[in-house]
Design a protein around this motif. Structure first.
Motif, PDB file in Angstrom:
ATOM      1  N   LYS A 107       0.692  13.516  -2.779  1.00 39.03           N
ATOM      2  CA  LYS A 107      -0.597  14.219  -2.684  1.00 39.03           C
ATOM      3  C   LYS A 107      -1.576  13.512  -1.748  1.00 39.03           C
ATOM      4  O   LYS A 107      -2.666  14.005  -1.517  1.00 39.03           O
ATOM      5  N   GLY A 108      -1.213  12.312  -1.269  1.00 44.11           N
ATOM      6  CA  GLY A 108      -2.092  11.583  -0.358  1.00 44.11           C
ATOM      7  C   GLY A 108      -2.947  10.516  -1.036  1.00 44.11           C
ATOM      8  O   GLY A 108      -3.763   9.876  -0.373  1.00 44.11           O
ATOM      9  N   SER A 109      -2.778  10.317  -2.357  1.00 38.99           N
ATOM     10  CA  SER A 109      -3.532   9.270  -3.055  1.00 38.99           C
ATOM     11  C   SER A 109      -2.972   7.907  -2.668  1.00 38.99           C
ATOM     12  O   SER A 109      -1.760   7.742  -2.523  1.00 38.99           O
ATOM     13  N   VAL A 110      -3.864   6.914  -2.542  1.00 42.90           N
ATOM     14  CA  VAL A 110      -3.478   5.575  -2.085  1.00 42.90           C
ATOM     15  C   VAL A 110      -3.490   4.595  -3.259  1.00 42.90           C
ATOM     16  O   VAL A 110      -4.440   4.584  -4.050  1.00 42.90           O
ATOM     17  N   PHE A 111      -2.452   3.769  -3.357  1.00 46.43           N
ATOM     18  CA  PHE A 111      -2.320   2.787  -4.428  1.00 46.43           C
ATOM     19  C   PHE A 111      -2.010   1.414  -3.830  1.00 46.43           C
ATOM     20  O   PHE A 111      -1.368   1.328  -2.780  1.00 46.43           O
ATOM     21  N   ALA A 112      -2.447   0.366  -4.522  1.00 44.81           N
ATOM     22  CA  ALA A 112      -2.146  -1.005  -4.092  1.00 44.81           C
ATOM     23  C   ALA A 112      -1.424  -1.721  -5.227  1.00 44.81           C
ATOM     24  O   ALA A 112      -1.899  -1.746  -6.358  1.00 44.81           O
ATOM     25  N   LEU A 113      -0.274  -2.307  -4.908  1.00 45.64           N
ATOM     26  CA  LEU A 113       0.534  -3.038  -5.883  1.00 45.64           C
ATOM     27  C   LEU A 113       0.973  -4.364  -5.260  1.00 45.64           C
ATOM     28  O   LEU A 113       0.929  -4.529  -4.037  1.00 45.64           O
ATOM     29  N   GLY A 114       1.431  -5.285  -6.110  1.00 44.12           N
ATOM     30  CA  GLY A 114       2.022  -6.513  -5.595  1.00 44.12           C
ATOM     31  C   GLY A 114       3.271  -6.160  -4.804  1.00 44.12           C
ATOM     32  O   GLY A 114       4.013  -5.260  -5.187  1.00 44.12           O
ATOM     33  N   ASP A 115       3.517  -6.848  -3.683  1.00 45.93           N
ATOM     34  CA  ASP A 115       4.614  -6.470  -2.798  1.00 45.93           C
ATOM     35  C   ASP A 115       5.912  -7.223  -3.072  1.00 45.93           C
ATOM     36  O   ASP A 115       6.793  -7.272  -2.228  1.00 45.93           O
ATOM     37  N   LYS A 116       6.051  -7.822  -4.244  1.00 44.60           N
ATOM     38  CA  LYS A 116       7.294  -8.534  -4.570  1.00 44.60           C
ATOM     39  C   LYS A 116       7.921  -7.900  -5.809  1.00 44.60           C
ATOM     40  O   LYS A 116       7.356  -7.923  -6.887  1.00 44.60           O
ATOM     41  N   CYS A 117       9.122  -7.349  -5.619  1.00 47.08           N
ATOM     42  CA  CYS A 117       9.826  -6.684  -6.721  1.00 47.08           C
ATOM     43  C   CYS A 117      10.549  -7.693  -7.585  1.00 47.08           C
ATOM     44  O   CYS A 117      11.363  -8.454  -7.076  1.00 47.08           O
TER      45      CYS A 117
ATOM     46  N   PHE B  95       8.609   1.621 -10.402  1.00 44.64           N
ATOM     47  CA  PHE B  95       7.356   1.115 -10.954  1.00 44.64           C
ATOM     48  C   PHE B  95       6.311   2.228 -10.900  1.00 44.64           C
ATOM     49  O   PHE B  95       6.208   2.941  -9.893  1.00 44.64           O
ATOM     50  N   ASP B  96       5.530   2.356 -11.964  1.00 43.84           N
ATOM     51  CA  ASP B  96       4.440   3.324 -12.016  1.00 43.84           C
ATOM     52  C   ASP B  96       3.367   2.913 -11.004  1.00 43.84           C
ATOM     53  O   ASP B  96       2.925   1.762 -10.994  1.00 43.84           O
ATOM     54  N   LEU B  97       2.926   3.846 -10.153  1.00 40.89           N
ATOM     55  CA  LEU B  97       1.937   3.529  -9.119  1.00 40.89           C
ATOM     56  C   LEU B  97       0.583   3.126  -9.701  1.00 40.89           C
ATOM     57  O   LEU B  97      -0.130   2.316  -9.116  1.00 40.89           O
ATOM     58  N   LYS B  98       0.215   3.708 -10.857  1.00 43.06           N
ATOM     59  CA  LYS B  98      -1.104   3.428 -11.445  1.00 43.06           C
ATOM     60  C   LYS B  98      -1.131   2.152 -12.270  1.00 43.06           C
ATOM     61  O   LYS B  98      -2.125   1.433 -12.279  1.00 43.06           O
ATOM     62  N   THR B  99      -0.041   1.862 -12.986  1.00 41.16           N
ATOM     63  CA  THR B  99      -0.054   0.725 -13.917  1.00 41.16           C
ATOM     64  C   THR B  99       0.822  -0.440 -13.467  1.00 41.16           C
ATOM     65  O   THR B  99       0.672  -1.560 -13.966  1.00 41.16           O
ATOM     66  N   GLY B 100       1.779  -0.180 -12.591  1.00 38.39           N
ATOM     67  CA  GLY B 100       2.721  -1.212 -12.170  1.00 38.39           C
ATOM     68  C   GLY B 100       3.838  -1.458 -13.158  1.00 38.39           C
ATOM     69  O   GLY B 100       4.725  -2.284 -12.936  1.00 38.39           O
ATOM     70  N   GLU B 101       3.806  -0.753 -14.289  1.00 37.47           N
ATOM     71  CA  GLU B 101       4.817  -0.953 -15.329  1.00 37.47           C
ATOM     72  C   GLU B 101       6.157  -0.350 -14.909  1.00 37.47           C
ATOM     73  O   GLU B 101       6.224   0.582 -14.111  1.00 37.47           O
TER      74      GLU B 101
ATOM     75  N   PRO C   8      -7.243  -2.375  -7.610  1.00 39.77           N
ATOM     76  CA  PRO C   8      -8.105  -1.274  -7.167  1.00 39.77           C
ATOM     77  C   PRO C   8      -8.137  -1.226  -5.639  1.00 39.77           C
ATOM     78  O   PRO C   8      -8.111  -2.264  -4.980  1.00 39.77           O
ATOM     79  N   VAL C   9      -8.179  -0.032  -5.096  1.00 40.62           N
ATOM     80  CA  VAL C   9      -8.159   0.138  -3.646  1.00 40.62           C
ATOM     81  C   VAL C   9      -9.248   1.117  -3.228  1.00 40.62           C
ATOM     82  O   VAL C   9      -9.577   2.038  -3.975  1.00 40.62           O
ATOM     83  N   GLN C  10      -9.841   0.881  -2.054  1.00 37.96           N
ATOM     84  CA  GLN C  10     -10.852   1.793  -1.516  1.00 37.96           C
ATOM     85  C   GLN C  10     -10.791   1.779   0.004  1.00 37.96           C
ATOM     86  O   GLN C  10     -10.437   0.764   0.600  1.00 37.96           O
ATOM     87  N   ALA C  11     -11.134   2.924   0.601  1.00 38.43           N
ATOM     88  CA  ALA C  11     -11.231   2.988   2.062  1.00 38.43           C
ATOM     89  C   ALA C  11     -12.696   2.788   2.420  1.00 38.43           C
ATOM     90  O   ALA C  11     -13.582   3.382   1.813  1.00 38.43           O
ATOM     91  N   LYS C  12     -12.942   1.910   3.381  1.00 37.98           N
ATOM     92  CA  LYS C  12     -14.313   1.656   3.826  1.00 37.98           C
ATOM     93  C   LYS C  12     -14.292   1.517   5.338  1.00 37.98           C
ATOM     94  O   LYS C  12     -13.690   0.586   5.865  1.00 37.98           O
TER      95      LYS C  12
ATOM     96  N   ILE D 141       0.873  -1.176   0.000  1.00 38.06           N
ATOM     97  CA  ILE D 141       0.000   0.000   0.000  1.00 38.06           C
ATOM     98  C   ILE D 141       0.907   1.221   0.000  1.00 38.06           C
ATOM     99  O   ILE D 141       1.672   1.440   0.947  1.00 38.06           O
ATOM    100  N   ALA D 142       0.850   1.997  -1.092  1.00 37.30           N
ATOM    101  CA  ALA D 142       1.709   3.174  -1.254  1.00 37.30           C
ATOM    102  C   ALA D 142       0.858   4.439  -1.251  1.00 37.30           C
ATOM    103  O   ALA D 142      -0.260   4.444  -1.776  1.00 37.30           O
ATOM    104  N   VAL D 143       1.388   5.493  -0.652  1.00 37.02           N
ATOM    105  CA  VAL D 143       0.711   6.790  -0.621  1.00 37.02           C
ATOM    106  C   VAL D 143       1.636   7.803  -1.285  1.00 37.02           C
ATOM    107  O   VAL D 143       2.787   7.981  -0.859  1.00 37.02           O
TER     108      VAL D 143
END
Length: 199
Positions: free
Chosen positions: A91-101, A127-133, A159-163, A86-88
């Motif tokens: 600007k405070g936007s939250v992203f979720a990526l696989g945690d293995k480089c 790695f790009d936060l939005k695409t993972g590329e 996709p990530v969401q706060a609930k 989970i990366a922030v």
């Protein structure tokens, strides 16, 4: 009389040694025989008979909102059996990526978040936060050495969401079960076919 006493001690210690040896042999034989004794058959469900199931995308809790990292950093969590970073961003936007480089699978969550990317903490790959590329493949000294052996590979994004008090990540909740079905099949194929037959 001291010569007779030492003869008795020798004789009794010899007797005890023989007795212990015989006891050990009998115990070994009993254990060996019990291995072949009939036992009740118990039906068990294991991953050995697991069938693959279709993907099922679902939002599942990953970390608490209290554990969200500061802007410009990341943390790790688990969602649906998958290691998630989970990366922030700044600007405070939250992203979720696989945690293995790639290429050596160290945790991406130890990386630094800058300019829409997260950098592998060891080899420097960005790695790009939005695409993972891959934005920059293994630019550090050690990275150039190791990265030159492998083709650039990105990381998955989710996709990530706060609930409520939870940060939820959308993952395939059947991924782990399907991976394990393949795993057991592969292990069994190494020794014979997974259906019990041989080649």
């Amino acid at each position: 009389g001291t010569g007779g006493e030492s003869g008795n001690n020798s004789c009794s210690s010899h007797f005890i040694y023989n007795f212990k040896m015989k006891l050990a042999v009998i115990a070994t034989l009993a254990a060996g025989a019990s291995a072949f004794a009939p036992t009740a058959q118990v039906s068990r469900s294991t991953a050995l008979n697991a069938k693959k199931v279709g993907p099922k995308l679902q939002y599942v809790p990953c970390i608490s909102t209290d554990d969200l990292p500061a802007p410009g950093s990341a943390t790790s969590g688990v969602a649906g059996g998958l290691a998630i970073c989970i990366a922030v961003d700044e600007k405070g936007s939250v992203f979720a990526l696989g945690d293995k480089c790639p290429p050596v699978n160290q945790p991406l969550s130890f990386g630094k978040v800058v300019g829409g990317t997260i950098a592998d903490p060891v080899l420097g790959t960005q790695f790009d936060l939005k695409t993972g590329e891959v934005v920059s493949w293994c630019p550090s000294g050690l990275g150039k050495l190791i990265g030159g052996i492998f083709d650039p590979v990105g990381v998955p994004v989710y996709p990530v969401q706060a609930k409520g008090k939870s940060v939820n990540v959308q993952v395939d909740v059947n991924y782990k079960a399907n991976f394990e079905a393949d795993y057991w099949s592969g292990i069994l194929d190494a020794q014979g076919k997974s259906n019990g037959k041989y080649y």
